[in-house]
Design an enzyme around this catalytic site. Structure first.
Site, PDB file in Angstrom:
ATOM      1  N   ARG A 127      43.155  81.864  12.381  1.00 50.19           N
ATOM      2  CA  ARG A 127      43.941  81.267  13.476  1.00 50.19           C
ATOM      3  C   ARG A 127      43.422  79.887  13.887  1.00 50.19           C
ATOM      4  O   ARG A 127      42.233  79.602  13.812  1.00 50.19           O
ATOM      5  CB  ARG A 127      43.991  82.254  14.652  1.00 50.19           C
ATOM      6  CG  ARG A 127      44.732  83.522  14.221  1.00 50.19           C
ATOM      7  CD  ARG A 127      44.889  84.513  15.320  1.00 50.19           C
ATOM      8  NE  ARG A 127      45.756  84.038  16.362  1.00 50.19           N
ATOM      9  CZ  ARG A 127      45.951  84.664  17.515  1.00 50.19           C
ATOM     10  NH1 ARG A 127      45.315  85.802  17.751  1.00 50.19           N
ATOM     11  NH2 ARG A 127      46.761  84.184  18.416  1.00 50.19           N
ATOM     12  N   SER A 172      50.367  76.567  25.996  1.00 50.14           N
ATOM     13  CA  SER A 172      49.407  77.629  25.698  1.00 50.14           C
ATOM     14  C   SER A 172      48.488  77.894  26.884  1.00 50.14           C
ATOM     15  O   SER A 172      47.720  77.026  27.301  1.00 50.14           O
ATOM     16  CB  SER A 172      48.572  77.243  24.471  1.00 50.14           C
ATOM     17  OG  SER A 172      47.453  78.103  24.368  1.00 50.14           O
ATOM     18  N   GLN A 174      46.069  79.877  26.692  1.00 50.64           N
ATOM     19  CA  GLN A 174      44.704  79.969  26.163  1.00 50.64           C
ATOM     20  C   GLN A 174      44.043  78.599  26.173  1.00 50.64           C
ATOM     21  O   GLN A 174      42.872  78.472  26.541  1.00 50.64           O
ATOM     22  CB  GLN A 174      44.720  80.554  24.751  1.00 50.64           C
ATOM     23  CG  GLN A 174      45.170  82.006  24.739  1.00 50.64           C
ATOM     24  CD  GLN A 174      45.179  82.610  23.349  1.00 50.64           C
ATOM     25  OE1 GLN A 174      44.991  81.913  22.358  1.00 50.64           O
ATOM     26  NE2 GLN A 174      45.398  83.902  23.273  1.00 50.64           N
ATOM     27  N   ASP A 320      54.484  87.229  23.836  1.00 46.40           N
ATOM     28  CA  ASP A 320      53.941  88.370  23.090  1.00 46.40           C
ATOM     29  C   ASP A 320      54.963  89.483  22.876  1.00 46.40           C
ATOM     30  O   ASP A 320      54.671  90.472  22.202  1.00 46.40           O
ATOM     31  CB  ASP A 320      52.724  88.944  23.833  1.00 46.40           C
ATOM     32  CG  ASP A 320      51.547  87.975  23.824  1.00 46.40           C
ATOM     33  OD1 ASP A 320      51.484  87.117  22.921  1.00 46.40           O
ATOM     34  OD2 ASP A 320      50.700  88.064  24.731  1.00 46.40           O
ATOM     35  N   ARG A 392      51.234  94.529  17.741  1.00 43.62           N
ATOM     36  CA  ARG A 392      52.571  94.502  18.374  1.00 43.62           C
ATOM     37  C   ARG A 392      53.695  94.749  17.359  1.00 43.62           C
ATOM     38  O   ARG A 392      54.760  95.242  17.711  1.00 43.62           O
ATOM     39  CB  ARG A 392      52.775  93.185  19.113  1.00 43.62           C
ATOM     40  CG  ARG A 392      51.723  92.987  20.212  1.00 43.62           C
ATOM     41  CD  ARG A 392      52.162  92.044  21.299  1.00 43.62           C
ATOM     42  NE  ARG A 392      51.018  91.598  22.089  1.00 43.62           N
ATOM     43  CZ  ARG A 392      50.451  92.303  23.077  1.00 43.62           C
ATOM     44  NH1 ARG A 392      50.934  93.474  23.428  1.00 43.62           N
ATOM     45  NH2 ARG A 392      49.407  91.829  23.733  1.00 43.62           N
TER      46      ARG A 392
END
Ligand code: S3P
Length: 439
Positions: A127, A172, A174, A320, A392
């Site tokens: 990632r 984002s 994050q 998500d 997920r």
């Protein structure tokens, strides 16, 4: 059983009824450990997610000398060490599958004056990390990645960080949270401007710990050099985990299910807005505020869904939830079009491609595009799909079985434990015909 061999078999049909509380919010659980560890005093957490992702963060703080009791039934007691009390870990911090842990920890560790290596599993090791290491470098941090910008991260002891004013190229939470956490250790002010609203748990929790956060429209700032004062945190149930049941109960005829104590932060409620646009029957009950986060019970009953063009402003608010929203689209009448969601390609898997492949296997017309997907609603067949180790995806296909014509066999499901321990048991308890098979 090897971890990549965990397989779910979801038998066709069934309805979802009764009531359930899904596990605690993953984003809030990570942040409770980070701020609780750096606070002065004792922080008590309830409703903590005992999933592998948040437990990886917990272990990382233990490795840095923080005394944490629990989790016992979702309860943690964290003895905060103060802003400068972490000890250099003796070994690399292994954050498993968790992108959130790695990106937030990069910011939090950048200003500690320590040498730290941070690693992850195979999926996390693919990632992108430049999105955090580039702006952190502008603050004076020194962090190495691989040549392609992926983990491991080698965080070096840097001289003092300086605040920056950063315009985020991607929406984002994050990245925003990473920079705000680094900003706690920077000289002067650190400001982040977001191109679209993203989850604001970091900002809310900082304020809960007594740290001033200034927000002006899409710009959020912190001043370095302050301190955190311990507080108690009640983690609500994760709306991202509730989402599987919101879709499941909408698509399965004769369903009537109540989800308790669900976090309803307005930066997270895109799944409800999108499902309602598709015609879902969701009633929000007992709205209340718990520890600075809105919470409610959600009653969802079956409804005839219709295809829609998903508004792009909802994408970061439901980022998500798309794997299971694609299942809703497959059960809806007509066409659903998603655009502006290229971020889905760099989650735990490439969620556009992996969902399109699985839906094809089940006979659904799903056409991936560069930044989204076009799905024609219709019948769902049975078949064997691969979750690619993405929690997920595995749970989304479990819900698809409620409307399928045959068994759905789902490979590589061990990572469901990263966000939703006991998923199979809880889903089966309200009417899903899912079980873990021996492959
Ligand atoms: C998260 C932010 C989101 C989300 C992830 C958790 C967080 O990522 O996908 O599961 O806790 O801040 P991005 O902000 O990178 O989209």
């Amino acid at each position: 059983m090897a971890s990549d061999k965990v397989q779910f078999v979801a038998r066709p049909g069934g309805k979802l009824t009764g009531s359930l509380r899904v596990p605690g919010d993953k984003s809030i659980s990570h942040r409770s450990l980070m701020l609780g560890s750096l606070a002065e005093g004792t922080t008590e957490v309830s409703g903590f997610l005992e999933g592998e992702d948040s437990l990886a963060t917990l272990n990382a703080f233990r490795q840095m000398g923080v005394s944490i009791d629990g989790p016992h039934d979702g309860r943690l007691v964290i003895q905060g060490v103060g802003m400068h009390g972490l000890k250099a870990p003796q070994a690399a911090l292994d954050l498993g599958n968790s992108g959130t842990a790695m990106r937030l920890m990069a910011g939090l560790m950048a200003g500690q004056g320590m040498e730290v290596t941070v690693i992850g599993d195979e999926s996390l090791s693919r990632r992108p990390m430049k999105r955090v290491t580039d702006p952190l470098a502008k603050m004076g941090a020194s962090i190495d990645t691989t040549e392609t910008g992926t983990p491991p991260l080698q965080i070096h002891a840097a001289d003092a960080l300086n605040g920056i004013d950063y315009d985020m190229p991607v929406a984002s939470a994050q990245v925003k949270s990473c920079l705000l956490l680094a900003g706690l250790y920077a000289q002067g002010k650190t400001c982040v401007t977001e191109p679209a609203p993203t989850r604001d748990h970091t900002e809310r929790m900082l304020q809960g710990f007594g740290y001033a956060v200034q927000r002006d429209g899409s710009r959020v700032c912190v001043e370095g050099g302050g301190k955190l004062s311990a507080c108690n945190i009640d983690v609500p149930a994760d709306i991202s985990s509730a989402a599987f049941f919101l879709v499941g109960a909408s698509i399965a005829p004769n369903s009537d299910l109540t989800l308790q104590h669900v976090g309803m932060n307005p930066t997270r409620d895109g799944v409800i807005n999108i499902l309602r646009l598709m015609g879902a029957d969701i009633t929000v009950m007992n709205e209340r505020e718990v520890g600075g986060e809105p919470v409610a019970d959600l009653r969802v009953r079956s409804a005839a869904l219709k295809g829609i063009r998903i508004p792009e402003d909802q994408v970061p608010l439901a980022i998500d939830e798309f794997p299971v929203l694609f299942v809703a689209a497959a059960c809806a009448e007509g066409e659903t079009v998603l655009t502006g969601a290229e971020e889905l390609r760099v989650k735990e898997s490439d969620r556009i491609q992996v969902m399109a492949d699985g839906l094809h296997t089940l006979g659904v017309d799903a056409r991936p595009t560069a930044d989204g997907i076009v799905i024609q609603g219709g019948a769902i067949g049975g078949g064997r799909v691969d979750s690619h180790g993405d929690h997920r995806i595995a749970m989304a296909f479990t819900m698809a079985a409620l409307r399928a014509q045959g068994d759905i066999v789902i490979d590589d499901c061990a990572n469901v434990n990263t966000s939703f321990p006991r998923f199979v048991e809880l889903a089966a308890g309200v009417g899903s015909r899912v079980e873990v098979s021996n492959g």
